[in-house]
Design a protein around this motif. Structure first.
Motif, PDB file in Angstrom:
ATOM      1  N   MET A 125     -51.579  49.582  -2.103  1.00  8.44           N
ATOM      2  CA  MET A 125     -51.499  49.334  -0.428  1.00  8.44           C
ATOM      3  C   MET A 125     -52.442  48.374   0.217  1.00  8.44           C
ATOM      4  O   MET A 125     -52.042  47.594   1.112  1.00  8.44           O
ATOM      5  N   HIS A 126     -53.735  48.298  -0.507  1.00 10.25           N
ATOM      6  CA  HIS A 126     -54.696  47.258   0.112  1.00 10.25           C
ATOM      7  C   HIS A 126     -54.362  45.831  -0.382  1.00 10.25           C
ATOM      8  O   HIS A 126     -54.424  45.038   0.454  1.00 10.25           O
ATOM      9  N   ARG A 127     -54.159  45.883  -1.842  1.00 10.52           N
ATOM     10  CA  ARG A 127     -53.962  44.391  -2.430  1.00 10.52           C
ATOM     11  C   ARG A 127     -52.629  43.782  -2.316  1.00 10.52           C
ATOM     12  O   ARG A 127     -52.535  42.639  -2.543  1.00 10.52           O
ATOM     13  N   SER A 128     -51.542  44.702  -2.632  1.00 11.99           N
ATOM     14  CA  SER A 128     -50.241  44.158  -2.723  1.00 11.99           C
ATOM     15  C   SER A 128     -49.284  45.245  -2.255  1.00 11.99           C
ATOM     16  O   SER A 128     -48.672  45.848  -3.123  1.00 11.99           O
ATOM     17  N   PRO A 129     -49.215  45.345  -0.980  1.00 15.19           N
ATOM     18  CA  PRO A 129     -48.597  46.447  -0.393  1.00 15.19           C
ATOM     19  C   PRO A 129     -46.906  46.239  -0.661  1.00 15.19           C
ATOM     20  O   PRO A 129     -46.330  47.245  -0.764  1.00 15.19           O
ATOM     21  N   ALA A 130     -46.400  44.977  -0.829  1.00 16.93           N
ATOM     22  CA  ALA A 130     -45.150  44.904  -1.298  1.00 16.93           C
ATOM     23  C   ALA A 130     -44.648  45.438  -2.644  1.00 16.93           C
ATOM     24  O   ALA A 130     -43.482  45.901  -2.815  1.00 16.93           O
ATOM     25  N   HIS A 131     -45.601  45.899  -3.253  1.00 23.43           N
ATOM     26  CA  HIS A 131     -45.524  46.460  -4.711  1.00 23.43           C
ATOM     27  C   HIS A 131     -46.122  47.800  -4.646  1.00 23.43           C
ATOM     28  O   HIS A 131     -46.067  48.360  -5.898  1.00 23.43           O
ATOM     29  N   ALA A 132     -46.360  48.526  -3.879  1.00 29.10           N
ATOM     30  CA  ALA A 132     -46.954  49.606  -3.942  1.00 29.10           C
ATOM     31  C   ALA A 132     -46.199  50.683  -4.379  1.00 29.10           C
ATOM     32  O   ALA A 132     -46.321  51.697  -5.198  1.00 29.10           O
ATOM     33  N   GLY A 133     -44.892  50.608  -4.314  1.00 29.05           N
ATOM     34  CA  GLY A 133     -43.796  51.481  -4.816  1.00 29.05           C
ATOM     35  C   GLY A 133     -43.984  51.405  -6.305  1.00 29.05           C
ATOM     36  O   GLY A 133     -43.341  52.280  -6.905  1.00 29.05           O
ATOM     37  N   GLN A 134     -44.488  50.596  -7.041  1.00 29.94           N
ATOM     38  CA  GLN A 134     -44.620  50.245  -8.609  1.00 29.94           C
ATOM     39  C   GLN A 134     -45.779  51.058  -9.055  1.00 29.94           C
ATOM     40  O   GLN A 134     -46.256  50.626 -10.071  1.00 29.94           O
ATOM     41  N   ALA A 135     -46.593  51.660  -8.107  1.00 28.38           N
ATOM     42  CA  ALA A 135     -47.821  52.348  -8.861  1.00 28.38           C
ATOM     43  C   ALA A 135     -47.677  53.078 -10.053  1.00 28.38           C
ATOM     44  O   ALA A 135     -48.596  52.801 -10.657  1.00 28.38           O
ATOM     45  N   ALA A 136     -46.677  53.661  -9.952  1.00 28.51           N
ATOM     46  CA  ALA A 136     -46.444  54.727 -11.363  1.00 28.51           C
ATOM     47  C   ALA A 136     -46.490  53.587 -12.413  1.00 28.51           C
ATOM     48  O   ALA A 136     -46.999  53.930 -13.359  1.00 28.51           O
ATOM     49  N   SER A 137     -45.432  52.816 -12.226  1.00 24.97           N
ATOM     50  CA  SER A 137     -45.138  51.871 -13.379  1.00 24.97           C
ATOM     51  C   SER A 137     -46.340  51.061 -13.916  1.00 24.97           C
ATOM     52  O   SER A 137     -46.527  50.808 -14.997  1.00 24.97           O
ATOM     53  N   PHE A 138     -47.095  50.701 -12.916  1.00 26.90           N
ATOM     54  CA  PHE A 138     -48.447  49.833 -13.025  1.00 26.90           C
ATOM     55  C   PHE A 138     -49.166  50.633 -13.976  1.00 26.90           C
ATOM     56  O   PHE A 138     -49.823  50.176 -14.910  1.00 26.90           O
ATOM     57  N   VAL A 139     -49.572  51.891 -13.470  1.00 28.99           N
ATOM     58  CA  VAL A 139     -50.587  52.529 -14.463  1.00 28.99           C
ATOM     59  C   VAL A 139     -50.035  53.178 -15.619  1.00 28.99           C
ATOM     60  O   VAL A 139     -50.994  53.115 -16.641  1.00 28.99           O
ATOM     61  N   GLU A 140     -48.908  53.590 -15.656  1.00 31.13           N
ATOM     62  CA  GLU A 140     -48.102  53.768 -16.847  1.00 31.13           C
ATOM     63  C   GLU A 140     -48.208  52.659 -18.132  1.00 31.13           C
ATOM     64  O   GLU A 140     -48.465  52.751 -19.047  1.00 31.13           O
ATOM     65  N   SER A 141     -48.146  51.487 -17.307  1.00 27.78           N
ATOM     66  CA  SER A 141     -48.252  50.338 -18.271  1.00 27.78           C
ATOM     67  C   SER A 141     -49.716  50.078 -18.873  1.00 27.78           C
ATOM     68  O   SER A 141     -49.796  49.480 -19.980  1.00 27.78           O
ATOM     69  N   LEU A 142     -50.615  50.155 -18.132  1.00 24.64           N
ATOM     70  CA  LEU A 142     -52.029  50.124 -18.374  1.00 24.64           C
ATOM     71  C   LEU A 142     -52.130  51.035 -19.635  1.00 24.64           C
ATOM     72  O   LEU A 142     -52.907  50.898 -20.474  1.00 24.64           O
ATOM     73  N   VAL A 143     -51.809  52.366 -19.216  1.00 28.46           N
ATOM     74  CA  VAL A 143     -52.152  53.182 -20.343  1.00 28.46           C
ATOM     75  C   VAL A 143     -51.331  53.062 -21.767  1.00 28.46           C
ATOM     76  O   VAL A 143     -51.973  53.102 -22.816  1.00 28.46           O
ATOM     77  N   THR A 144     -50.198  52.146 -21.613  1.00 30.86           N
ATOM     78  CA  THR A 144     -49.661  51.893 -22.706  1.00 30.86           C
ATOM     79  C   THR A 144     -50.430  50.938 -23.366  1.00 30.86           C
ATOM     80  O   THR A 144     -50.576  50.807 -24.583  1.00 30.86           O
ATOM     81  N   LYS A 145     -50.986  49.877 -22.661  1.00 30.75           N
ATOM     82  CA  LYS A 145     -51.893  48.762 -23.105  1.00 30.75           C
ATOM     83  C   LYS A 145     -53.007  49.157 -23.941  1.00 30.75           C
ATOM     84  O   LYS A 145     -53.260  48.670 -25.084  1.00 30.75           O
ATOM     85  N   ILE A 146     -53.644  50.309 -23.152  1.00 31.83           N
ATOM     86  CA  ILE A 146     -55.008  50.501 -23.940  1.00 31.83           C
ATOM     87  C   ILE A 146     -55.084  51.782 -24.972  1.00 31.83           C
ATOM     88  O   ILE A 146     -56.020  52.128 -25.790  1.00 31.83           O
ATOM     89  N   SER A 147     -53.763  52.377 -24.899  1.00 34.55           N
ATOM     90  CA  SER A 147     -53.707  53.313 -26.068  1.00 34.55           C
ATOM     91  C   SER A 147     -53.933  53.137 -27.500  1.00 34.55           C
ATOM     92  O   SER A 147     -54.598  53.708 -27.945  1.00 34.55           O
ATOM     93  N   PRO A 148     -53.450  51.872 -27.985  1.00 31.66           N
ATOM     94  CA  PRO A 148     -53.799  51.331 -29.417  1.00 31.66           C
ATOM     95  C   PRO A 148     -55.415  51.329 -29.508  1.00 31.66           C
ATOM     96  O   PRO A 148     -55.702  51.079 -30.852  1.00 31.66           O
ATOM     97  N   LEU A 149     -56.263  50.898 -28.539  1.00 34.16           N
ATOM     98  CA  LEU A 149     -57.391  50.292 -28.505  1.00 34.16           C
ATOM     99  C   LEU A 149     -58.583  51.509 -29.153  1.00 34.16           C
ATOM    100  O   LEU A 149     -58.132  52.732 -28.743  1.00 34.16           O
TER     101      LEU A 149
END
Length: 387
Positions: free
Chosen positions: A223-247
């Motif tokens: 909401m502060h950094r990229s309000p036009a994409h705030a609706g994608q917050a769930a997809s954003f954090v879920e994608s990060l979890v996917t990225k770090i899961s193999p580490l």
């Protein structure tokens, strides 16, 4: 400290046997909890305006955080533990028995001297061993959990309801006994354990539903950094979890700091890149919602519409994480070609069903909901971002 000194000591400690838990521990659910917390920590660091950070998984402890991926001058080591019920007890945290109560002080003179054999295997004992393993690099230790710790505090009250707090905040009898217990892990003549260096912190991540709180905090950042994409917050954090899961799945000895980062690390520049990828993807959710509402109005089954919505969210997560499967890319290419050759009429349902009929002939391993979702996202992309 120089780059070589900070990185070299971290590598040395990371390669020491016996510090990192490499077994099943508390199982896949516990690892999942750690990964969601790690994404939360990245969001917190970004909100705090940190210019750099590096998280290393299954390194020293569950997670090690450095203040720089190039010139580390501070390390924070974390044990991140979920608890399904109740609070953490003194014995589990310390590996020793409770100090005698004040009314029993007279009898305590005859009491058996506390045994510290199990301290090294306890949660706080492992953190103390990690602290002691560093000689030059400044280091702090944290015990992170969704549950409180049932230990009285010097100022009154209990750590269960007054976290975060350091071990030095414990009541004097508990702090004195803990200092003895942790100091017993060092060689004779070693400095006494510094209780101020270990912090207990409670986080509002529920082990059965870890995503909710992390998405809420990420939403605040977007909401502060990229309000036009705030609706994608769930997809954003879920994608990060996917990225770090193999580490951290492979904890072989690393020959260099660079190899350690490659095997187990996630740096701020990767977090920023994920933010950039989010901003490069139009917020399809608003368009998709309108289309699905129209499809349902035109008679498409409600359950199918619901399934398409869920599948579409997964497609966005794939895009953000860069994990779109090869066979799914073939579906996307087919959809793009079909869309180029077929114009939509005044009604969406016939358009969707016509493409679905062709998709099911060519991609028999996919469910209808997923095919429709992938088609919808490609069609929206053609409308919103034709380039």
């Amino acid at each position: 400290m120089t780059i070589s000194a900070g990185a070299a000591e971290l590598l040395l400690v990371a390669n020491k046997p016996g510090l990192t838990e490499t077994g099943g521990g508390h199982g896949a659910k516990g690892v999942d909890f750690q990964r969601w917390w790690a994404v939360l920590r990245m969001v917190e660091l970004e909100q705090a305006g940190e210019i750099d950070f590096l998280l290393l998984f299954e390194t020293v402890q569950d997670v090690t955080e450095l203040d720089s991926s190039d010139t580390p001058s501070l390390a924070r080591v974390y044990q991140v533990k979920k608890k399904d019920r109740g609070e953490w007890s003194w014995s589990v945290l310390t590996g020793t028995t409770l100090p005698p109560k004040k009314k029993n002080l007279a009898a305590s003179a005859k009491a058996v001297i506390p045994k510290f054999e199990k301290v090294g295997d306890s949660a706080l004992g492992k953190l103390q061993l990690s602290l002691a393993a560093f000689d030059k690099l400044p280091v702090q230790a944290f015990f992170i959990s969704n549950a409180g710790c049932d230990i009285p505090l010097a100022a009154g009250g209990n750590a269960a309801t007054a976290m975060p707090c350091s071990l030095a905040d414990f009541s004097p009898d508990h702090a004195d006994l803990l200092s003895q217990a942790l100091s017993s892990l060092g060689a004779s003549g070693s400095p006494a354990a510094d209780l101020t260096k270990v912090t207990l912190k409670r986080v509002a991540i529920h082990p059965d539903e870890p995503s909710s709180y992390v998405i809420k905090v990420a939403l605040e950042l977007l909401m502060h950094r990229s309000p036009a994409h705030a609706g994608q917050a769930a997809s954003f954090v879920e994608s990060l979890v996917t990225k770090i899961s193999p580490l951290g799945r492979h904890t072989d000895t690393c020959s260099s700091f660079g190899e350690l980062i490659k095997q187990r690390g996630f740096a701020r520049h990767e977090f920023v890149a994920a933010l950039g990828a989010l901003e490069a993807i139009p917020d399809y959710s608003a368009y998709l919602s309108v289309w699905l509402t129209q499809l349902q109005t035109e008679g498409m089954d409600f359950m199918l519409v619901t399934a398409v919505r869920a599948e579409a969210a997964r497609v966005v997560r794939e895009q953000l994480a860069g994990t779109t499967p090869t066979d799914a890319r073939s579906v996307h290419n087919f959809c793009d070609s079909w869309i180029d050759l077929n114009e939509a009429g005044p009604y969406l349902r016939p358009y969707f069903e016509a493409c679905l009929a062709e998709l099911t002939k060519n991609f028999t391993s996919f469910r209808d909901a997923e095919l429709l979702a992938r088609f919808a996202m490609r069609a929206i992309k053609k409308c919103v971002d034709p380039n």
